[in-house]
Design a protein around this motif. Structure first.
Motif, short mmCIF file in Angstrom:
data_model
loop_
_atom_site.label_atom_id
_atom_site.label_comp_id
_atom_site.label_asym_id
_atom_site.label_seq_id
_atom_site.Cartn_x
_atom_site.Cartn_y
_atom_site.Cartn_z
N ALA B 66 0.86 -1.18 0.00
CA ALA B 66 0.00 0.00 0.00
C ALA B 66 0.90 1.23 0.00
N GLY B 68 0.67 5.54 0.53
CA GLY B 68 -0.05 6.79 0.73
C GLY B 68 0.65 7.86 -0.08
N SER B 69 1.37 8.77 0.59
CA SER B 69 2.06 9.84 -0.12
C SER B 69 3.53 9.52 -0.37
N GLY B 70 3.98 8.36 0.08
CA GLY B 70 5.38 8.00 -0.17
C GLY B 70 6.37 8.87 0.58
N THR B 71 5.99 9.37 1.76
CA THR B 71 6.93 10.18 2.55
C THR B 71 7.68 9.35 3.60
N SER B 72 7.51 8.04 3.54
CA SER B 72 8.22 7.19 4.50
C SER B 72 9.72 7.48 4.46
N GLY B 76 9.57 2.24 3.72
CA GLY B 76 8.37 1.43 3.97
C GLY B 76 7.49 1.23 2.75
N SER B 131 5.94 16.14 11.26
CA SER B 131 6.36 17.34 10.52
C SER B 131 5.89 17.30 9.08
N SER B 132 5.63 16.09 8.58
CA SER B 132 5.18 15.93 7.19
C SER B 132 3.67 16.03 7.08
N THR B 137 -0.33 10.75 4.57
CA THR B 137 -1.70 10.29 4.70
C THR B 137 -1.94 9.59 6.03
N ASN B 141 0.29 7.01 8.40
CA ASN B 141 0.42 7.27 9.85
C ASN B 141 0.05 6.04 10.66
C1 LIG Z 1 10.08 16.03 5.67
C2 LIG Z 1 9.52 14.85 6.42
C3 LIG Z 1 9.22 14.99 7.76
C4 LIG Z 1 8.69 13.91 8.48
N1 LIG Z 1 8.38 14.09 9.80
C5 LIG Z 1 7.83 13.08 10.50
C6 LIG Z 1 7.49 13.26 11.88
O1 LIG Z 1 7.66 14.33 12.47
N2 LIG Z 1 6.94 12.21 12.55
C7 LIG Z 1 6.72 11.01 11.92
O2 LIG Z 1 6.22 10.11 12.56
N3 LIG Z 1 7.04 10.81 10.63
C8 LIG Z 1 7.59 11.81 9.90
N4 LIG Z 1 7.93 11.60 8.58
C9 LIG Z 1 7.76 10.26 7.98
C10 LIG Z 1 6.46 10.02 7.19
O3 LIG Z 1 5.90 11.24 6.78
C11 LIG Z 1 5.46 9.22 8.00
O4 LIG Z 1 5.98 7.93 8.19
C12 LIG Z 1 4.08 9.12 7.34
O5 LIG Z 1 3.19 8.45 8.20
C13 LIG Z 1 4.05 8.40 6.03
O6 LIG Z 1 2.83 8.64 5.38
P1 LIG Z 1 2.65 8.43 3.81
O7 LIG Z 1 1.26 8.69 3.45
O8 LIG Z 1 3.65 9.20 3.06
O9 LIG Z 1 2.93 6.87 3.71
P2 LIG Z 1 3.82 6.07 2.70
O10 LIG Z 1 5.24 6.53 2.75
O11 LIG Z 1 3.18 6.05 1.37
O12 LIG Z 1 3.74 4.65 3.34
C14 LIG Z 1 4.32 4.38 4.59
C15 LIG Z 1 4.01 2.94 5.00
O13 LIG Z 1 2.62 2.84 5.23
C16 LIG Z 1 2.07 1.77 4.50
N5 LIG Z 1 0.71 2.18 4.21
C17 LIG Z 1 0.29 3.32 3.59
N6 LIG Z 1 -1.04 3.37 3.55
C18 LIG Z 1 -1.49 2.26 4.16
C19 LIG Z 1 -2.78 1.73 4.44
N7 LIG Z 1 -3.90 2.37 4.08
N8 LIG Z 1 -2.87 0.55 5.08
C20 LIG Z 1 -1.77 -0.12 5.46
N9 LIG Z 1 -0.53 0.32 5.22
C21 LIG Z 1 -0.39 1.50 4.59
C22 LIG Z 1 2.99 1.63 3.33
O14 LIG Z 1 2.93 0.34 2.79
C23 LIG Z 1 4.32 1.92 3.95
O15 LIG Z 1 4.84 0.78 4.55
C24 LIG Z 1 8.48 12.66 7.85
C25 LIG Z 1 8.79 12.53 6.49
C26 LIG Z 1 9.30 13.60 5.77
C27 LIG Z 1 9.61 13.40 4.33
#
Ligand SMILES: Cc1cc2nc3c(=O)[nH]c(=O)nc-3n(C[C@H](O)[C@H](O)[C@H](O)COP(=O)(O)OP(=O)(O)OC[C@H]3O[C@@H](n4cnc5c(N)ncnc54)[C@H](O)[C@@H]3O)c2cc1C
Lengths: 359, 458
Positions: B66, B68-72, B76, B131-132, B137, B141
């Motif tokens: 899965a 979301g926004s790929g900010t892992s 991940g 922070s993201s 998404t 989270n």
């Molecule tokens: C500049 C920056 C700052 C950040 N600051 C923080 C911070 O302060 N605190 C923090 O905790 N994190 C932070 N992060 C990390 C990141 O933003 C988090 O981990 C966020 O939760 C990832 O969300 P995403 O939508 O980008 O998920 P993605 O990167 O797309 O996916 C993350 C993981 O979630 C899984 N996933 C996504 N959607 C689902 C779903 N519906 N069901 C099951 N699994 C799913 C994916 O398979 C993957 O393993 C930061 C990242 C950046 C780039």
């Protein structure tokens, strides 16, 4: 039937392994299921946790405590109090030898859960013995941790059905400088519910907000800096818009004790019902004919004490589309009313208890 | 029928990506060191599409991830080359926001900050604030149990998720938890959170909303050493105060933030501590008096109380942009995420400084001091031979330091691909073996996010 009383984590693991594959029951303080050691059904072995007691680690500056599962809740809260700290969710069953393991397994929180959250929000790690006698750790002793599966979360409310909780790590908070409770006696349930709702929506940072449905009494507790309490209490009284009795000190403690689940007899069934403010009238209409009931945590949960047979409770819950569980009494651990599809729960259980020993 | 043909029966061509050019942006996430081109990407718009996709993958034995926004920041959401990406960004409806019950029911692709924006008119907000938060998404989270700056007082994502609808890796759909903060039975929603996508895909998430605090009091204290700032945090907790947030930044991080937003951090300070009290106005005012006394006694070079909402916003803006702003100081950097017991913050910072000197690599420190969550930003120049290797060696040493001090290898970014090798250093083999058994029990074919967290790198 054998009763084993291990005094170390290794002895506990051994006891589970050597009694395999007999079904097992875990006896904490026996405060939620009143059968204690001698009431277990035939063929069921009992592991009593009374000897697995004490704090493993506690650094007040860290606001984290690690404690063995058989430790009396009272011992834990007393130790924390010496350092000005407490369990913010007010474990409702703390006396009579109730244990920390039982506190987690029952998943019960008291009135204080309103402000900072319930027991689920403060568990940061645990060690558990699975059905094959393996000691497993999850989480840790730091308040923030995202490494590995959070098995300790699933132990909250597990009612002894997933494994033997052996040790628990908890986040704890500094106790507020002072508290004060406002009590309003309404002339009707509707009046009490309306006052309760006004308080809930008034953004007063209440520490606790309960409603005794049977007597139409609303109780609201404020906690914080002593010099701010007068102003805050005055605002709360205005929101209540009722004649208010103000309680402090021993009177205040007695008042909350009388409202606690523990004040109901351990016989019969104490039932927990997840609730929501918008559904309170309907939920109470179902529950009140079954026995005395109370709302806690601003209407997020209802508690019922009933002497009706289990079947009658099942029927009433199913008819009202309610979800609940018996949390205290001979049937403790029995779910009531509508249930979720069990696929995930079953798979989690299979990984911990493949032989189905914890029933 | 092969899987892509079967998927074509569900998705129109513009939502089933198979061409190399279209797949490129799904090859990696915010941790760009890992990169793999997947077999295909589906852009799901409905829950049923996600369920059908998972069922097809299960029938075909094809792994899926899965996204979301790929900010892992831990790799991940990086796919496998024979796997499918289920992109959830378009599954972004707020299904229900109930201001009376103070909950929001949302689809997994909803952006974290959009929940608070929708709740704002009712005086409510969603507390976890990575922070993201303006891009990540809620699904991501949930997968990572994401944190933010308010975890000591308010907890992490797991403490705000009340219920979930989930499609398990074999296509079975289940509900976990409910819509109240109190539930019955084992807290399975709490177990699903943090499972890094290994237990399936969250289709719907019920979160609790909190009333916006009536008052915030935000204080910035500057110190001539990082250690002194760390000690001040210990004093604040010892005084029985419970601030909503406590954040520390060192000189390098402040320089970066200043260059980006002119937050007004004091020029001479070696470290600043940002403390925020929140709550009832009378209570916050009373706490401010106590906090000021504690800070005065902690030997600060300067203490500044934000006079109004604008000043507060500026102080926070500097802190929140610190990660990205560090890009101004260095062409490349690694964001490390580790936890130490709060009382060991001082020791950890001294040790990191030593490690930084030893490896000849600069480190900027930004961290959530209230909960011991360190975020050392390790600066390097990828064009310089050996620089990346040195930066990675330092990053590894910092993780081992966290384990040694009794902390964790990740506070909020997750294990993902990046930290697979360290999970066995933090837990005993028996603990890892259980995690494997649980994973097998939930997903016998290891299809959901295969390769992450539990699988040690080859
Ligand atoms: C500049 C920056 C700052 C950040 N600051 C923080 C911070 O302060 N605190 C923090 O905790 N994190 C932070 N992060 C990390 C990141 O933003 C988090 O981990 C966020 O939760 C990832 O969300 P995403 O939508 O980008 O998920 P993605 O990167 O797309 O996916 C993350 C993981 O979630 C899984 N996933 C996504 N959607 C689902 C779903 N519906 N069901 C099951 N699994 C799913 C994916 O398979 C993957 O393993 C930061 C990242 C950046 C780039």
């Amino acid at each position: 039937m054998t009763v084993t009383t291990p005094a170390t984590l290794d002895a506990l693991a051994d006891a589970v392994a050597t009694t395999a594959p007999a079904p097992l029951r875990i006896a904490g303080g026996g405060t939620t299921r009143p059968w204690r050691h001698n009431g277990a059904p035939p063929g069921v072995d009992v592991i009593a946790l009374g000897a697995l007691s004490g704090l493993t680690a506690y650094d007040p500056a860290e606001c984290v405590v690690t404690v063995l599962a058989g430790t009396p809740v009272r011992h834990l809260t007393d130790t924390l109090a010496v350092h000005g700290q407490y369990l913010p969710w007010d474990p409702p069953i703390a006396g009579d030898g109730a244990t920390v393991g039982g506190m987690l397994a029952s998943g019960l929180s008291g009135p204080g859960r309103y402000r900072y959250g319930g027991v689920r929000d403060f568990v940061i790690g645990a060690r558990v013995v699975d059905g094959r006698g393996r000691l497993i750790a999850s989480g840790g002793q730091v308040v923030k941790n995202a490494a590995g599966f959070l098995l300790h979360h699933a132990l909250v409310g597990s009612a002894g059905r997933l494994g033997v909780i052996a040790e628990v790590s908890l986040k704890v908070f500094p106790r507020a400088e002072a508290t004060r409770t406002l009590v309003a006696r309404a002339s009707s349930l509707a009046g009490a519910l309306a006052a309760h709702e006004r308080l809930r929506l008034a953004n007063l940072d209440l520490d606790a907000l309960d409603l005794d449905a049977t007597s139409a009494v609303v109780s609201a507790r404020l906690a914080g800096a002593a010099d701010a309490l007068d102003a805050r209490a005055a605002r709360a009284a205005r929101a209540l818009a009722h004649a208010v009795e103000t309680l402090t000190g021993a009177d205040e403690a007695r008042h909350w004790q009388a409202l606690s689940l523990a004040a109901w007899p351990a016989t019969g069934a104490t039932v927990k019902v997840p609730a929501a403010p918008s559904r309170l009238t309907a939920i109470l209409a179902t529950l009140m004919p079954l026995g005395p009931c109370r709302l806690s945590a601003g209407g997020a949960v209802a508690f019922l004490h009933s002497t009706q047979p289990l079947d009658a409770l099942q029927d009433a819950f199913a008819a009202a589309h309610l979800r609940g569980a018996v949390v205290r009494g001979p049937d403790a651990g029995t779910p009531l009313g509508i249930r979720h599809a069990p696929a995930f729960a079953d798979r989690v259980r299979a990984s911990l208890d493949p032989d189905g020993r914890f029933r | 029928m092969d899987l892509t043909t079967a998927l074509a029966a569900i998705y129109p061509p513009d939502r089933l990506l198979t061409r190399a050019s279209a797949l490129a942006s799904y090859e990696s996430d915010a941790l760009t060191a890992f990169r793999t081109r997947p077999l295909a990407v589906v852009l799901a718009e409905t829950r049923q599409e996600v369920i059908d996709t998972v069922r097809l993958c299960h029938a075909a034995g094809v792994p899926f991830v899965a996204r979301g926004s790929g900010t892992s920041l831990s790799g991940g959401s990086v796919p496998l080359d024979d796997g499918i990406v289920i992109a959830l960004n378009r599954l972004n409806r707020i299904v229900r926001l109930d201001p009376v019950d103070r909950i929001a029911v949302v689809e997994p692709g909803v952006i974290n900050l959009d929940i608070s924006a929708a709740a704002e008119p009712f005086g409510l907000y969603y507390a976890p604030d990575p922070s993201s938060q303006s891009v990540c998404t809620i699904g991501g989270n949930v997968a990572f149990n994401s944190g933010g700056a308010h975890c000591f007082r308010h907890g992490m994502t797991a403490n705000h998720v009340l219920g979930l609808e989930v499609v398990l890796p074999d296509g079975e759909v289940v509900r976990l938890g409910g819509d109240s903060v109190e539930d019955v039975g084992p807290d399975l929603a709490g177990l699903f959170v943090g499972s890094e996508g290994l237990f399936g895909v969250a289709l719907e998430v019920t979160v609790r909303l909190l009333p916006r605090p009536e008052s915030y009091r935000t204080v910035l204290a500057s110190y001539t050493s990082l250690q002194a700032a760390g000690d001040a945090v210990t004093r604040i907790i010892a005084a029985g105060l419970l601030p909503g947030a406590m954040e520390i930044m060192d000189r390098l991080a402040m320089d970066a933030a200043e260059a980006a937003v002119h937050a007004g951090y004091p020029p001479g300070a070696a470290a600043v501590l940002l403390v925020e009290l929140e709550g009832d106005a009378a209570q916050a005012e009373a706490e401010l008096a106590r906090l000021s006394a504690v800070l005065e006694a902690s030997g600060p070079s300067h203490v500044h109380i934000a006079a109004n909402a604008e000043e507060r916003a500026l102080l926070w803006k500097g802190r929140k942009c610190a990660f990205s702003a560090v890009g101004r100081l260095s062409p490349d950097f690694i964001v490390q995420d580790g936890v130490v017991p709060r009382t060991k913050l001082g020791d950890a910072l001294v040790a990191i400084e030593q490690l930084s000197r030893q490896h000849g690599v600069r480190v900027a420190n930004v961290f959530h001091a209230g909960d011991g969550n360190l975020h050392p930003l390790i600066l390097y120049d990828g064009r310089e031979p050996g620089a990346l290797a040195r930066a990675e060696a330092l990053a590894t040493d910092i993780l081992r330091l966290c384990i040694r001090l009794g902390g964790s290898i990740t506070g909020e970014h997750g294990v993902g691909l990046e930290k697979r090798a360290f999970l066995p250093e933090m837990y005993r083999p028996e603990d890892i073996a259980f995690m494997q058994r649980l994973r097998e029990s939930v997903d016998g074919r290891r299809l959901a996010n295969r390769g992450k967290m539990l699988e040690t790198p080859a």
